[in-house]
Design an enzyme around this catalytic site. Structure first.
Site, PDB file in Angstrom:
ATOM      1  N   SER A 133      81.654 103.905 180.930  1.00 53.22           N
ATOM      2  CA  SER A 133      81.645 103.766 182.381  1.00 53.22           C
ATOM      3  C   SER A 133      82.947 103.090 182.773  1.00 53.22           C
ATOM      4  O   SER A 133      83.586 102.427 181.935  1.00 53.22           O
ATOM      5  CB  SER A 133      80.460 102.885 182.816  1.00 53.22           C
ATOM      6  OG  SER A 133      80.600 102.430 184.145  1.00 53.22           O
ATOM      7  N   TYR A 146      74.620  95.573 182.500  1.00 49.84           N
ATOM      8  CA  TYR A 146      75.267  96.883 182.402  1.00 49.84           C
ATOM      9  C   TYR A 146      76.729  96.739 182.019  1.00 49.84           C
ATOM     10  O   TYR A 146      77.226  97.440 181.126  1.00 49.84           O
ATOM     11  CB  TYR A 146      75.129  97.607 183.738  1.00 49.84           C
ATOM     12  CG  TYR A 146      75.571  99.051 183.724  1.00 49.84           C
ATOM     13  CD1 TYR A 146      74.707 100.050 183.279  1.00 49.84           C
ATOM     14  CD2 TYR A 146      76.836  99.421 184.173  1.00 49.84           C
ATOM     15  CE1 TYR A 146      75.094 101.388 183.286  1.00 49.84           C
ATOM     16  CE2 TYR A 146      77.233 100.750 184.171  1.00 49.84           C
ATOM     17  CZ  TYR A 146      76.360 101.726 183.732  1.00 49.84           C
ATOM     18  OH  TYR A 146      76.765 103.041 183.738  1.00 49.84           O
TER      19      TYR A 146
END
Length: 251
Positions: A133, A146
């Site tokens: 990501s 995350y």
């Protein structure tokens, strides 16, 4: 179809980025193993479409990952894509959410890799691709678990690349910005609450604020890069972390 005769396992592949990657690998001849949850009828339809096997194991546990790998059989292409998100200030972040996100987004990738590598080494060829990501390169508030997991994926990918470099196995990460998938859509309500914003404000002022193109990344764009990384022409690309983020991390 350069992947004919090769088996590809894509975790989290019943929707979103994972499904786009599974479809793209299938189009190049790979035998695809799907993993993920969803309506039974929809998964059955995907299996028919792709001629695929589906294993719906729970990847938040070591036992679940081992079950997945045992049922999938030896894999030539491993795509670690499964993930989840939770948005909350750190002082309110539920510890059980932290544990679950780290388990699924990071630990599962380690366990699939350790179980896939022996077969790849034995045949002298393999591809490990991790969906990271933009949050593997930059942080955002309220996403402690995350961000930590995706930074971990970046490091794990580099380590795998170094260990496997002489075995014909590459390991690379792809780091998209915001892709319009269920994972992104489902975090909007939490972000609305955490930041006291409307849905439109979250879309424009949070999700797309950091992407200079002001466009969501499309799952098929990520899939196209994953397919290229499987090609023989990419045999010397390893340990890389590719951004597909509309220029977010260029700033």
């Amino acid at each position: 179809m350069f992947l004919s005769g090769k088996r590809a396992l894509v975790t989290g592949s019943t929707s979103g980025i994972g499904l786009a990657i599974a479809r793209a690998l299938h189009a190049e001849g790979a035998e695809v193993v799907l993993n993920g949850f969803g309506p039974e009828a929809e998964i059955a339809a995907l299996c028919v479409e792709l001629g695929a096997q589906h294993v719906g194991a729970d990847l938040t546990t070591t036992v679940g990952v081992e079950e997945l790998m045992a049922k999938a059989g030896p894999v030539d292409v491993l795509v670690n894509n499964a993930g989840m998100q939770h948005v909350s200030p750190v002082e309110d972040f539920p510890p059980e959410k932290w544990d679950m996100i780290i388990a699924l987004n990071l630990s599962a990738a380690f366990h699939t890799a350790r179980l896939a590598v022996p077969h790849m080494k034995a045949q002298g060829w393999g591809r490990i691709i991790c969906t990271a990501s933009a949050h593997s390169k930059a942080a955002s508030p309220f996403k402690s678990a995350y961000v930590a997991a995706k930074h971990g994926i970046a490091g794990l990918t580099k380590t795998l690349a170094l260990e496997l470099a002489e075995h014909g196995i590459t390991a690379n990460a792809i780091s998209p910005g915001y892709v319009w998938t269920p994972l992104v859509e489902n975090q909007i309500p939490d972000t609305m609450a955490a930041r006291n914003m409307t849905r439109e404000q979250v879309m424009n002022d949070v999700l797309l604020a950091g992407q200079p193109t002001k466009k969501f990344v499309q799952p098929e764009e990520v899939a196209a890069l994953a397919v290229f990384l499987c090609r023989n022409e990419a045999q010397n690309i390893t340990g890389a972390n590719y951004s597909i983020d509309g220029g977010w991390t260029a700033k």
